[in-house]
Motif scaffolding. Structure first.
Motif, PDB file in Angstrom:
ATOM      1  N   THR A 215     -14.010   5.226 -16.034  1.00  0.00           N
ATOM      2  CA  THR A 215     -14.169   6.639 -16.428  1.00  0.00           C
ATOM      3  C   THR A 215     -14.414   7.501 -15.192  1.00  0.00           C
ATOM      4  OG1 THR A 215     -15.098   5.853 -18.503  1.00  0.00           O
ATOM      5  CG2 THR A 215     -15.438   8.188 -17.983  1.00  0.00           C
ATOM      6  N   SER A 216     -15.203   6.953 -14.267  1.00  0.00           N
ATOM      7  CA  SER A 216     -15.435   7.690 -13.013  1.00  0.00           C
ATOM      8  C   SER A 216     -15.957   6.698 -11.977  1.00  0.00           C
ATOM      9  CB  SER A 216     -16.435   8.823 -13.235  1.00  0.00           C
ATOM     10  OG  SER A 216     -17.688   8.274 -13.609  1.00  0.00           O
ATOM     11  N   GLY A 217     -16.122   7.184 -10.774  1.00  0.00           N
ATOM     12  CA  GLY A 217     -16.617   6.336  -9.691  1.00  0.00           C
ATOM     13  C   GLY A 217     -15.597   6.220  -8.579  1.00  0.00           C
ATOM     14  N   ARG A 218     -15.844   5.254  -7.737  1.00  0.00           N
ATOM     15  CA  ARG A 218     -14.956   5.090  -6.579  1.00  0.00           C
ATOM     16  C   ARG A 218     -14.824   3.592  -6.289  1.00  0.00           C
ATOM     17  NH1 ARG A 218     -13.475   7.903  -1.709  1.00  0.00           N
ATOM     18  NH2 ARG A 218     -13.643   6.556   0.119  1.00  0.00           N
ATOM     19  N   MET A 219     -13.635   3.187  -5.919  1.00  0.00           N
ATOM     20  CA  MET A 219     -13.386   1.771  -5.649  1.00  0.00           C
ATOM     21  C   MET A 219     -12.454   1.679  -4.445  1.00  0.00           C
ATOM     22  SD  MET A 219     -12.504  -1.039  -8.530  1.00  0.00           S
ATOM     23  CE  MET A 219     -11.069  -0.271  -9.195  1.00  0.00           C
ATOM     24  N   THR A 220     -12.838   0.857  -3.471  1.00  0.00           N
ATOM     25  CA  THR A 220     -11.974   0.667  -2.303  1.00  0.00           C
ATOM     26  C   THR A 220     -11.752  -0.823  -2.095  1.00  0.00           C
ATOM     27  OG1 THR A 220     -13.873   0.654  -0.815  1.00  0.00           O
ATOM     28  CG2 THR A 220     -12.762   2.764  -1.105  1.00  0.00           C
ATOM     29  N   ILE A 221     -10.555  -1.148  -1.648  1.00  0.00           N
ATOM     30  CA  ILE A 221     -10.247  -2.518  -1.234  1.00  0.00           C
ATOM     31  C   ILE A 221      -9.867  -2.427   0.235  1.00  0.00           C
ATOM     32  CG2 ILE A 221      -8.655  -4.454  -1.486  1.00  0.00           C
ATOM     33  CD1 ILE A 221      -8.539  -3.896  -4.460  1.00  0.00           C
ATOM     34  N   GLY A 222     -10.677  -3.057   1.086  1.00  0.00           N
ATOM     35  CA  GLY A 222     -10.490  -2.879   2.526  1.00  0.00           C
ATOM     36  C   GLY A 222     -10.722  -1.419   2.855  1.00  0.00           C
ATOM     37  N   ASP A 223      -9.768  -0.821   3.537  1.00  0.00           N
ATOM     38  CA  ASP A 223      -9.900   0.607   3.867  1.00  0.00           C
ATOM     39  C   ASP A 223      -9.215   1.496   2.843  1.00  0.00           C
ATOM     40  OD1 ASP A 223     -11.207  -0.096   6.180  1.00  0.00           O
ATOM     41  OD2 ASP A 223      -9.333  -0.283   7.328  1.00  0.00           O
ATOM     42  N   ARG A 224      -8.630   0.875   1.852  1.00  0.00           N
ATOM     43  CA  ARG A 224      -7.784   1.645   0.939  1.00  0.00           C
ATOM     44  C   ARG A 224      -8.553   2.055  -0.310  1.00  0.00           C
ATOM     45  NH1 ARG A 224      -1.997  -0.578  -1.253  1.00  0.00           N
ATOM     46  NH2 ARG A 224      -1.428   1.293  -2.435  1.00  0.00           N
ATOM     47  N   VAL A 225      -8.590   3.347  -0.530  1.00  0.00           N
ATOM     48  CA  VAL A 225      -9.234   3.855  -1.750  1.00  0.00           C
ATOM     49  C   VAL A 225      -8.242   3.660  -2.892  1.00  0.00           C
ATOM     50  CG1 VAL A 225     -10.219   5.859  -2.925  1.00  0.00           C
ATOM     51  CG2 VAL A 225     -10.526   5.568  -0.452  1.00  0.00           C
ATOM     52  N   ILE A 226      -8.628   2.874  -3.874  1.00  0.00           N
ATOM     53  CA  ILE A 226      -7.681   2.670  -4.990  1.00  0.00           C
ATOM     54  C   ILE A 226      -8.097   3.468  -6.231  1.00  0.00           C
ATOM     55  CG2 ILE A 226      -6.923   0.406  -4.183  1.00  0.00           C
ATOM     56  CD1 ILE A 226      -8.652  -0.773  -6.487  1.00  0.00           C
ATOM     57  N   TYR A 227      -9.373   3.833  -6.269  1.00  0.00           N
ATOM     58  CA  TYR A 227      -9.819   4.642  -7.412  1.00  0.00           C
ATOM     59  C   TYR A 227     -10.885   5.618  -6.937  1.00  0.00           C
ATOM     60  CZ  TYR A 227     -11.422   6.030 -12.026  1.00  0.00           C
ATOM     61  OH  TYR A 227     -11.736   6.780 -13.127  1.00  0.00           O
ATOM     62  N   ASP A 228     -10.721   6.851  -7.271  1.00  0.00           N
ATOM     63  CA  ASP A 228     -11.730   7.857  -6.956  1.00  0.00           C
ATOM     64  C   ASP A 228     -11.655   8.913  -8.056  1.00  0.00           C
ATOM     65  OD1 ASP A 228     -13.639   9.442  -5.865  1.00  0.00           O
ATOM     66  OD2 ASP A 228     -12.593   9.837  -3.979  1.00  0.00           O
ATOM     67  N   ASP A 229     -12.367   8.627  -9.134  1.00  0.00           N
ATOM     68  CA  ASP A 229     -12.277   9.449 -10.352  1.00  0.00           C
ATOM     69  C   ASP A 229     -10.824   9.554 -10.837  1.00  0.00           C
ATOM     70  OD1 ASP A 229     -14.980   9.779 -10.387  1.00  0.00           O
ATOM     71  OD2 ASP A 229     -14.942  11.712  -9.346  1.00  0.00           O
ATOM     72  N   GLY A 230     -10.096   8.525 -10.615  1.00  0.00           N
ATOM     73  CA  GLY A 230      -8.673   8.458 -11.015  1.00  0.00           C
ATOM     74  C   GLY A 230      -7.973   7.496 -10.067  1.00  0.00           C
ATOM     75  N   TRP A 231      -6.913   6.860 -10.581  1.00  0.00           N
ATOM     76  CA  TRP A 231      -6.201   5.896  -9.725  1.00  0.00           C
ATOM     77  C   TRP A 231      -5.559   6.600  -8.547  1.00  0.00           C
ATOM     78  CZ3 TRP A 231      -7.717   1.259 -10.365  1.00  0.00           C
ATOM     79  CH2 TRP A 231      -7.986   0.740 -11.635  1.00  0.00           C
ATOM     80  N   LYS A 232      -5.652   5.975  -7.406  1.00  0.00           N
ATOM     81  CA  LYS A 232      -5.045   6.546  -6.195  1.00  0.00           C
ATOM     82  C   LYS A 232      -3.794   5.755  -5.789  1.00  0.00           C
ATOM     83  CE  LYS A 232      -8.060   9.675  -5.990  1.00  0.00           C
ATOM     84  NZ  LYS A 232      -7.646  11.013  -6.452  1.00  0.00           N
ATOM     85  N   VAL A 233      -3.433   4.836  -6.647  1.00  0.00           N
ATOM     86  CA  VAL A 233      -2.186   4.111  -6.400  1.00  0.00           C
ATOM     87  C   VAL A 233      -1.274   4.300  -7.610  1.00  0.00           C
ATOM     88  CG1 VAL A 233      -3.008   2.302  -4.841  1.00  0.00           C
ATOM     89  CG2 VAL A 233      -3.314   2.015  -7.283  1.00  0.00           C
ATOM     90  N   GLY A 234       0.017   4.384  -7.336  1.00  0.00           N
ATOM     91  CA  GLY A 234       0.954   4.660  -8.430  1.00  0.00           C
ATOM     92  C   GLY A 234       1.277   3.418  -9.243  1.00  0.00           C
ATOM     93  N   ASP A 235       1.433   2.302  -8.556  1.00  0.00           N
ATOM     94  CA  ASP A 235       1.909   1.094  -9.229  1.00  0.00           C
ATOM     95  C   ASP A 235       0.777   0.066  -9.306  1.00  0.00           C
ATOM     96  OD1 ASP A 235       3.194  -1.104 -10.180  1.00  0.00           O
ATOM     97  OD2 ASP A 235       4.852  -1.061  -8.744  1.00  0.00           O
ATOM     98  N   LEU A 236       0.110   0.043 -10.458  1.00  0.00           N
ATOM     99  CA  LEU A 236      -1.033  -0.876 -10.607  1.00  0.00           C
ATOM    100  C   LEU A 236      -0.591  -2.340 -10.621  1.00  0.00           C
ATOM    101  CD1 LEU A 236      -3.194   1.028 -13.243  1.00  0.00           C
ATOM    102  CD2 LEU A 236      -3.513   0.915 -10.772  1.00  0.00           C
ATOM    103  N   ARG A 237       0.643  -2.590 -11.110  1.00  0.00           N
ATOM    104  CA  ARG A 237       1.132  -3.971 -11.101  1.00  0.00           C
ATOM    105  C   ARG A 237       1.254  -4.473  -9.663  1.00  0.00           C
ATOM    106  NH1 ARG A 237       3.382  -5.574 -15.978  1.00  0.00           N
ATOM    107  NH2 ARG A 237       3.661  -3.835 -17.395  1.00  0.00           N
ATOM    108  N   ALA A 238       1.833  -3.624  -8.818  1.00  0.00           N
ATOM    109  CA  ALA A 238       2.000  -4.008  -7.414  1.00  0.00           C
ATOM    110  C   ALA A 238       0.633  -4.167  -6.753  1.00  0.00           C
ATOM    111  CB  ALA A 238       2.833  -2.965  -6.682  1.00  0.00           C
TER     112      ALA A 238
END
Lengths: 238, 400
Positions: free
Chosen positions: A61-84
């Protein structure tokens, strides 16, 4: 140590209004590369929801998630292809191995690099190398139904590792194993984490392996509480 | 990328092949039904081809001689022979009947043709054994499907005929094999009354002062003789001279004779579009039903197979397999099932076609159409399973 995965104030609420269920209420967590941490908690505490959020299977619903240096979620997905994202950055190990029954051991492992677009020969070479490292190369041509439970779990670990993801999520990986084999699997995951510089989060109820973690996250009512396992033996465990 | 569908099929090939065989037998029935329809058309065309005629002269305002009763006086052929553009003209009779032979009933179409000259319209165009009819009476030529052999004796009505020749592919539009007799014998078989009827007719004639005038018994005798025999034919078959326009010759005959004349195209239309139209619609209905049943079976099988792999599909989706790959896997399995089914069906239909009582003609073009129809049906049938697979939540692979 560099961070493998980090989540800040992650919230997941199912439903709205009076019927809303707050599964995660601002979870914070950080796992370094090469580190194995445990995630424990009673049923209904939010472990599975957290795992699904970390695995980009459900949207927080909200929050922030990073993998390595890459922000993947910040109050919304920051990547287009979740499968990839799941294919390339996250490895999964399940309670049961869930190998694909109609693929042999090599192709079960090689499937991921193939999905990532690698040629079959290259993917199979990577798979065989990994099976070798996990001491199950002698069953490379076998079908999953011909393997023992321990062998199946090692193949599942190889599958999780084959794309060299920075993060591996393991959901009760030792549940079906006896004590010796369960500890062997955790040892193996520790070795692999160091060897491949991977952050591994193990969700578990297994009393046998809980003492092996140097760091343990205990989740209660959707909030994580970090607990240190000072008595864990680094020589034998992490 | 490896073929997930292929690996899955290989993994459970026994179940897959058995399912394909079951489906194949259904497809074999479907192909046979189409073959029966083609056989009916081919029989009709063979009937026209083998008659050797370019024009069919029949009783006025009838669709005879195959689709409706038609009766003409045999003498009709004489003026026709003299008309411009006419090469040959000969009367023929057709009578479908059941005759006993060696303890079995054989359904045949008895054809009466003029036998004085070889090559007259109505005669069998080719023989595979024996000789043509050369005597005016008591000789017959049969199609091999009758089961008769040379020198067999068969009884038609009150007379016995010796088989002197055998021919092939000479069947009625209903698929009954033909038995050729001389025209006179066939007329007798078709038109001659039985003894009781003749006795009753003679009694009526004798009691009529008009037909039996006192003091002149010759009148009654003449009337009795005329009523006891017939010189009627069902049609006059006409061939036109090479280069003549059959339609023009037909128009000439219509102008001078009170008859109906059909060209080859018109007769073909009568046979195919009128006589077998209902049968064709019936077979068409069967084909539609069989196609629906096949689709339902394929859909059920593929859906069941997919539902049995829900966990694997969830894992595949979780580890990053795209929907297209999963849908492709299911579609390929459905098409694979269709491929096996079609191969089995085609082989089965080819093997059992000769055992059908009626001619079953399996055309390569129909097989090709059948193949594409099976593939299309399988592709459509897989949509339900694909829909179910695409709805699978990858989260199902994770417990909790």
């Amino acid at each position: 140590m560099a961070e493998g995965i980090r989540i800040d104030n992650l919230v997941k609420t199912y439903g709205q209004g009076d019927t809303a269920v707050h599964a995660l209420r601002g979870v914070n967590m950080s796992v370094a590369k090469g580190e194995v941490v445990g995630l424990i908690g009673p049923s209904g505490s939010g472990k599975s929801t957290l795992l699904k959020c970390l695995g980009a299977v459900i949207e927080p619903t909200s929050g922030r998630m990073t993998i390595g240096d890459r922000v993947i979620y910040d109050d919304g997905w920051k990547v287009g292809d979740l499968r990839a994202l799941r294919r390339d950055l996250i490895g999964f190990i399940f309670q049961a191995p869930y190998l694909i029954p109609f693929l042999d051991v090599t192709d079960n492992v090689a499937l991921l690099p193939m999905l990532a677009g690698k040629p079959n020969a290259v993917a199979r070479k990577e798979a065989r190398d990994l099976l070798e490292a996990l001491d199950v190369a002698h069953r490379a041509a076998a079908m999953p139904s011909q393997l023992s439970g321990g062998e199946q779990q090692r193949v599942a670990i190889a599958r999780a590792l084959v794309n060299r993801p920075p993060v591996i999520l393991a959901d009760e990986p030792t549940a079906p194993l006896d004590g010796v084999r369960a500890l062997a699997v955790v040892d193996m995951l520790n070795t692999m984490a160091r060897q491949f510089d991977t952050a591994i989060i193990i969700v578990t109820h297994d009393e046998k392996i809980i003492p092996t973690f140097r760091r343990l996250y205990n989740i209660r009512d959707g909030v994580t509480i970090e607990e240190l396992q000072l008595e864990a033996s680094p020589a034998r465990r992490t | 990328m490896i073929s997930l569908a292929g690996r899955d099929i290989l993994h459970g090939w026994g179940k897959f092949v058995l399912t394909g065989v079951g489906l194949g037998l259904l497809i074999g029935v479907t192909l046979s039904m189409a073959g029966v329809y083609r056989g009916m058309i081919d029989d009709a065309q063979a009937l026209l081809d083998n008659s050797g005629a370019d024009l069919w002269v029949v009783q006025k305002d009838t669709l005879g001689p195959y689709a409706e009763p038609s009766s003409l006086n045999q003498d009709t052929e004489r003026p026709i022979r003299a008309m411009a553009g006419v090469d040959r003209a000969a009367g023929v009779t057709y009578l479908t009947m059941q005759i006993a032979h060696e303890g079995k009933d054989v359904r045949v179409m008895v054809v009466g043709a003029e036998v004085a000259e070889p090559g007259e319209p109505g005669q069998p165009p080719h023989l595979i054994a024996g000789r043509r009819i050369v005597q005016g009476h008591y000789e017959a030529v049969g199609d091999v499907k009758t089961g008769f052999a040379i020198d067999d004796e068969v009884t038609v009505r009150r007379n016995t005929y010796r088989i002197v020749g055998l021919t092939s592919r000479m069947v009625s539009s209903g698929g009954d094999p033909m038995l050729f007799l001389s025209l006179k014998d066939a007329q007798e078989a078709q038109f001659e009354k039985d003894a009781d009827a003749i006795v009753r007719q003679r009694a009526r004639n004798a009691s009529s002062p008009l037909l039996n005038p006192p003091g002149n018994p010759a009148v009654a005798e003449a009337v009795n003789a005329a009523q006891a025999s017939s010189t009627n034919v069902n049609a006059v078959l006409v061939t036109v001279v090479p280069g003549a326009d059959a339609e023009e010759v037909a128009a000439t005959i219509r102008r001078w004779q009170r008859v109906t004349v059909y060209t080859r195209a018109q007769m073909e239309e009568i046979l195919i579009e009128k006589m077998i139209a209902n049968s064709a619609r019936q077979i068409g209905m069967f084909l539609v039903i069989l196609a629906i049943v096949s689709a339902a079976i394929v859909a059920f099988i593929i859906y069941t197979m997919t539902i049995g792999k829900i966990r694997e599909i969830a894992v595949l989706k979780l580890i990053g397999t795209c929907n297209r790959t999963i849908a492709g896997m299911i579609l390929q399995q459905a098409l694979g099932l269709g491929l096996i089914g079609f191969a089995v069906g085609k082989i089965a239909a080819t093997f059992w076609a000769p055992f059908f009582p009626k001619y079953v003609l399996l055309l390569p073009a129909d097989s090709l159409r059948g193949f594409f129809a099976v593939m299309a049906i399988c592709a459509l049938a897989s949509l339900l399973a694909i829909h179910a697979a695409l709805k699978v939540d990858p989260a199902e692979a994770i417990g909790g």
